[in-house]
Enzyme design. Structure first.
Site, PDB file in Angstrom:
ATOM      1  N   TYR A 148       0.835  -1.204   0.000  1.00 31.05           N
ATOM      2  CA  TYR A 148       0.000   0.000   0.000  1.00 31.05           C
ATOM      3  C   TYR A 148       0.868   1.252   0.000  1.00 31.05           C
ATOM      4  O   TYR A 148       0.569   2.241   0.657  1.00 31.05           O
ATOM      5  CB  TYR A 148      -0.904   0.020   1.231  1.00 31.05           C
ATOM      6  CG  TYR A 148      -1.908  -1.110   1.312  1.00 31.05           C
ATOM      7  CD1 TYR A 148      -2.263  -1.860   0.198  1.00 31.05           C
ATOM      8  CD2 TYR A 148      -2.509  -1.426   2.537  1.00 31.05           C
ATOM      9  CE1 TYR A 148      -3.178  -2.893   0.285  1.00 31.05           C
ATOM     10  CE2 TYR A 148      -3.444  -2.458   2.623  1.00 31.05           C
ATOM     11  CZ  TYR A 148      -3.767  -3.184   1.497  1.00 31.05           C
ATOM     12  OH  TYR A 148      -4.683  -4.202   1.592  1.00 31.05           O
ATOM     13  N   HIS A 256      -1.897 -16.817   4.561  1.00 31.54           N
ATOM     14  CA  HIS A 256      -0.804 -17.117   3.630  1.00 31.54           C
ATOM     15  C   HIS A 256       0.184 -15.959   3.497  1.00 31.54           C
ATOM     16  O   HIS A 256       1.250 -16.123   2.910  1.00 31.54           O
ATOM     17  CB  HIS A 256      -1.346 -17.555   2.262  1.00 31.54           C
ATOM     18  CG  HIS A 256      -1.853 -16.440   1.391  1.00 31.54           C
ATOM     19  ND1 HIS A 256      -2.073 -16.604   0.037  1.00 31.54           N
ATOM     20  CD2 HIS A 256      -2.204 -15.152   1.642  1.00 31.54           C
ATOM     21  CE1 HIS A 256      -2.514 -15.479  -0.489  1.00 31.54           C
ATOM     22  NE2 HIS A 256      -2.608 -14.588   0.470  1.00 31.54           N
ATOM     23  N   GLN A 307       6.620 -11.438  -2.383  1.00 33.00           N
ATOM     24  CA  GLN A 307       5.798 -10.299  -1.971  1.00 33.00           C
ATOM     25  C   GLN A 307       5.502 -10.203  -0.478  1.00 33.00           C
ATOM     26  O   GLN A 307       5.160  -9.117  -0.004  1.00 33.00           O
ATOM     27  CB  GLN A 307       4.455 -10.342  -2.706  1.00 33.00           C
ATOM     28  CG  GLN A 307       4.515  -9.847  -4.146  1.00 33.00           C
ATOM     29  CD  GLN A 307       3.141  -9.429  -4.632  1.00 33.00           C
ATOM     30  OE1 GLN A 307       2.312 -10.252  -4.947  1.00 33.00           O
ATOM     31  NE2 GLN A 307       2.914  -8.126  -4.675  1.00 33.00           N
TER      32      GLN A 307
END
Length: 346
Positions: A148, A256, A307
């Site tokens: 973000y 996850h 990520q």
């Protein structure tokens, strides 16, 4: 056992090597608006007309359109005027922006964000950590601070997640009968698409989307109408702030993102807040117990490496995390689609 001649190694290698090229053709056609233009036209168009309509070169557009035909994303018609192109049913449903099942936003997120991280996959494997710093020059210590990193990026991510739940949400919510749960908290509920599916499927329930303040603000402004009386919001960070009491907690694609310790920490807080007889619904893509597949889940796990701090897990691994937090009577349902469901009861 057959000889190596029985295995078409060159074709397999070519197919896998072309994976990047295939996806970029689809992403580019979406980004340029090829499928939207053809839908809006209401009739097949020539490559020259499409190129002119989208402000692209005629040569480049013709090659892109032909590649889309080869991928069965477009179809061709031979006429006296020449070759005309039209959308296939798949493209109309999933690749046009206006379709209720559009995957446009998740395509753009993968094209413009995920792929940049994947350029550093070898570094991620060597180091065992996220590659946001190399890809975007931002610290990856806080995964969602990196994801973000701008309002635009947050909006892209939320829209992408909403598009996933537009085609997968009902499957995971219907995996178990959730009608006994009237008071539901969707932890990390983002843009609210899963919450909307939930109240549609279970009209006697209310769903509270619990997410970061800036995420809640965007969800209210962009995605969830004030007329959605059954959906409310709670601003907070579920790792650092309290979790209110509820009958059911939904954690969709949450665990996850995190390592086992963080997952145990969060599930322990959820268990403490959960009403007796209540439960937690995990929505995740489950690995086979021997981790031999499915290949989509294995690839998602690689994406978690580049990520986030997390990984994809087996049903047994998620069950173990739930049991460590105190949940029992654990049920697992594989949907046959991208995401599966695990329900633990208190």
């Amino acid at each position: 056992m057959g000889s190596t001649e029985d295995l078409d190694y060159p074709q397999i290698i070519v197919q896998y090597s072309n994976g990047f090229l295939i996806s970029k053709v689809m992403f580019t056609a979406c980004e340029l608006g090829v499928f939207d233009l053809l839908l809006e036209s209401g009739k097949p168009l020539s490559s020259d007309a499409i190129a002119a309509g989208l402000g692209a070169s005629t040569m480049g557009m013709r090659r892109l359109l032909d590649a889309c035909v080869g991928l069965k994303l477009l179809a061709v018609e031979m006429t006296q005027e020449g070759v005309l192109y039209r959308n296939t049913e798949i493209s109309n449903i999933y690749l046009t922006k206006s379709s209720p099942k559009s995957q446009y936003h998740i395509m753009m997120y993968y094209s413009n964000t995920v792929y940049l991280c994947w350029q550093y996959l070898a570094d991620a494997v060597r180091e065992g950590r996220s590659q946001y710093e190399r890809a975007f020059g931002v610290s990856s210590k806080d995964p969602f601070g990196a994801m973000y990193r701008s309002d635009e990026e947050m909006l892209k991510f939320m829209a992408g997640q909403n598009s996933v739940w537009s085609i997968c949400g009902r499957d995971v919510l219907a995996a178990f009968d959730l009608s006994p749960f009237r008071q539901i908290y969707d932890l990390g509920g983002g843009g609210g698409a899963l919450a909307q599916e939930c109240v549609s499927l279970y009209p006697n329930s209310t769903v509270t989307i619990y997410d970061l303040p800036k995420v809640v603000q965007v969800a209210k402004e962009q995605f969830v109408s004030p007329e959605e009386r059954q959906i409310t919001f709670h601003e907070g960070d579920f790792f650092n702030d309290s979790i209110p009491e509820a009958e059911l907690y939904i954690l969709s694609k949450i665990l996850h993102d995190w390592d086992d310790d963080k997952c145990k920490q969060l599930l322990a807080k959820v268990y403490k807040a959960c009403k007796p007889g209540g439960g937690v619904l995990l929505v995740e893509s489950l690995l086979n117990e021997d981790k031999s597949g499915p290949v989509e889940t294995q690839l998602y796990s690689m994406n978690m490496l580049v990520q986030t701090e997390g990984k994809e897990r087996t049903a047994a691994e998620y069950s173990k995390l739930l049991e460590a937090a105190g949940f029992g009577v654990i049920q697992v349902k594989r949907t046959g689609k991208l995401y599966d469901a695990v329900l633990g009861r208190k």
